[in-house]
Enzyme design. Sequence first.
Site, mmCIF file in Angstrom:
data_model
loop_
_atom_site.group_PDB
_atom_site.id
_atom_site.type_symbol
_atom_site.label_atom_id
_atom_site.label_comp_id
_atom_site.label_asym_id
_atom_site.label_seq_id
_atom_site.Cartn_x
_atom_site.Cartn_y
_atom_site.Cartn_z
ATOM 1 N N TYR A 142 0.820 -1.214 0.000
ATOM 2 C CA TYR A 142 0.000 0.000 0.000
ATOM 3 C C TYR A 142 0.858 1.270 0.000
ATOM 4 O O TYR A 142 0.374 2.356 -0.310
ATOM 5 C CB TYR A 142 -0.949 0.034 1.217
ATOM 6 C CG TYR A 142 -2.017 -1.046 1.210
ATOM 7 C CD1 TYR A 142 -2.223 -1.858 0.105
ATOM 8 C CD2 TYR A 142 -2.819 -1.252 2.319
ATOM 9 C CE1 TYR A 142 -3.192 -2.844 0.104
ATOM 10 C CE2 TYR A 142 -3.800 -2.227 2.325
ATOM 11 C CZ TYR A 142 -3.977 -3.030 1.220
ATOM 12 O OH TYR A 142 -4.940 -4.009 1.229
ATOM 13 N N LYS A 191 3.433 -15.342 2.224
ATOM 14 C CA LYS A 191 3.296 -16.086 0.965
ATOM 15 C C LYS A 191 4.730 -16.399 0.523
ATOM 16 O O LYS A 191 5.180 -16.023 -0.576
ATOM 17 C CB LYS A 191 2.533 -15.201 -0.049
ATOM 18 C CG LYS A 191 2.174 -15.910 -1.327
ATOM 19 C CD LYS A 191 1.082 -16.950 -1.176
ATOM 20 C CE LYS A 191 0.837 -17.671 -2.482
ATOM 21 N NZ LYS A 191 0.101 -18.931 -2.351
ATOM 22 N N ASP A 224 -3.108 -18.055 1.753
ATOM 23 C CA ASP A 224 -4.282 -18.708 1.150
ATOM 24 C C ASP A 224 -4.839 -19.771 2.091
ATOM 25 O O ASP A 224 -6.054 -19.907 2.269
ATOM 26 C CB ASP A 224 -3.962 -19.280 -0.237
ATOM 27 C CG ASP A 224 -2.581 -19.901 -0.340
ATOM 28 O OD1 ASP A 224 -1.786 -19.768 0.616
ATOM 29 O OD2 ASP A 224 -2.282 -20.540 -1.360
ATOM 30 N N ASP A 248 -5.186 -6.644 6.116
ATOM 31 C CA ASP A 248 -6.387 -5.910 5.726
ATOM 32 C C ASP A 248 -7.482 -6.912 5.354
ATOM 33 O O ASP A 248 -8.627 -6.835 5.813
ATOM 34 C CB ASP A 248 -6.022 -5.033 4.508
ATOM 35 C CG ASP A 248 -7.117 -4.067 4.142
ATOM 36 O OD1 ASP A 248 -8.065 -3.928 4.911
ATOM 37 O OD2 ASP A 248 -7.015 -3.448 3.062
ATOM 38 N N ASP A 252 -10.834 -8.489 8.015
ATOM 39 C CA ASP A 252 -12.246 -8.354 7.649
ATOM 40 C C ASP A 252 -12.921 -9.720 7.618
ATOM 41 O O ASP A 252 -14.077 -9.868 8.037
ATOM 42 C CB ASP A 252 -12.387 -7.701 6.268
ATOM 43 C CG ASP A 252 -12.538 -6.196 6.384
ATOM 44 O OD1 ASP A 252 -12.227 -5.657 7.464
ATOM 45 O OD2 ASP A 252 -12.955 -5.556 5.405
#
Length: 357
Positions: A142, A191, A224, A248, A252
Amino acid sequence: MNYNIAVLAGDGIGPEICTGAIKVLNKTGQKFGHTFNFEYLPIGGAAIDACGTPLPDITVEKCLKSDSVLLGAVGGYKWDDMPVDKRPEKGLLGIRKAMGLYSNIRPAKLWPSLAAASPLKSELVKNGIEIIIVRELTGGIYFGERGSGKENGEEFAWDTEKYSVHEIERIARIACELASKRSKRLISVDKANVLASSRLWRKTVHEYAAKHFPDVEVVDMLVDNTAMQIVKNPAQFDVVVTSNMFGDILSDEAAQVTGSIGMLASSSLGDGTRGLYEPIHGSAPDIAGKDLANPIATILAAAMMLRDSFALSKEYDAIVASIEKVLKSGFRTADIYEEGCKKVKGSEMAQLICDNI
Ligand code: NAD
């Protein structure tokens, strides 16, 4: 002990939910022999109306002098048409930056008495869930280099994920501190099978934990797989540390499995103990001023402040136990109401929690 707390009540339901949380803090202070001093400061739309800016200098100055900061929520219809750099939300981003907050901690807690609110099957959630996601907040993709252009007549765009050892170590410290006070098990999400930045993340988290928190076991999980495990077996998680983008998305997802936005709190921390504590929901203008807002998320944010900024763990436990007791007794605000329960106003819920501390 004496603690100075800056209160940024903000807009919509912000002032009501902060009033509830302050009531609970005062009761906890009386019970455990602490004094909490509150200073109310403008932010968001209320600050635009009073001072012409969503984050007045006085607010920043006083927050930086406080022991910690409690925030309600900002935003509302009234300010929706303002230019982006003058909107209430700008105040929130500004105060996080001014306070140097680089971590965001979001516990997604499903209380056993509210298990029916979860979209997951009851056998998965009957004992409750608490997934605490520690998200890096100021680095990664970001904030990385980005760009766009045209190649052979075709448009393209790119973003970069970059992390330094220093950025990973400082978020690892916050996650390890939390894990060492709880299950002593930290799941680090990355990852690393694909990304170079994730391989550095993994190596750094392990080295940091081994050196500074030998009592904390670090378990790696690919992002994942984590997304899948949160819905398959949420009870296996306690503290999770991850990068800005993965955090992020996963926070959620984790919040959603609890099914109730009015019950979830969050904290943002940087170096030192001063933090910014707030509910994860917004200013809910649709119910503002009607005493319908559930104050529990903000009360939990205040409890987290006691534990994580002031090292008052017993006081945190007392507030959580009181919330548990009130829910078990069947009291519910409108947002978490089920058939057969006793519906109460937001202010009544805060009072019940005070009475049970
Ligand atoms: P919201 O979280 O304010 O509301 C979403 C829904 O949840 C609404 O129906 C609301 O009534 C309900 N709700 C939220 N908190 C509740 C509570 N404590 N008790 C009972 N019900 C509750 O999100 P939104 O409607 O998308 O946004 C409203 C305003 O809040 C916007 O201006 C938005 O920009 C702002 N916002 C602020 C923050 C923040 O201050 N951190 C976060 C998100 C949104």
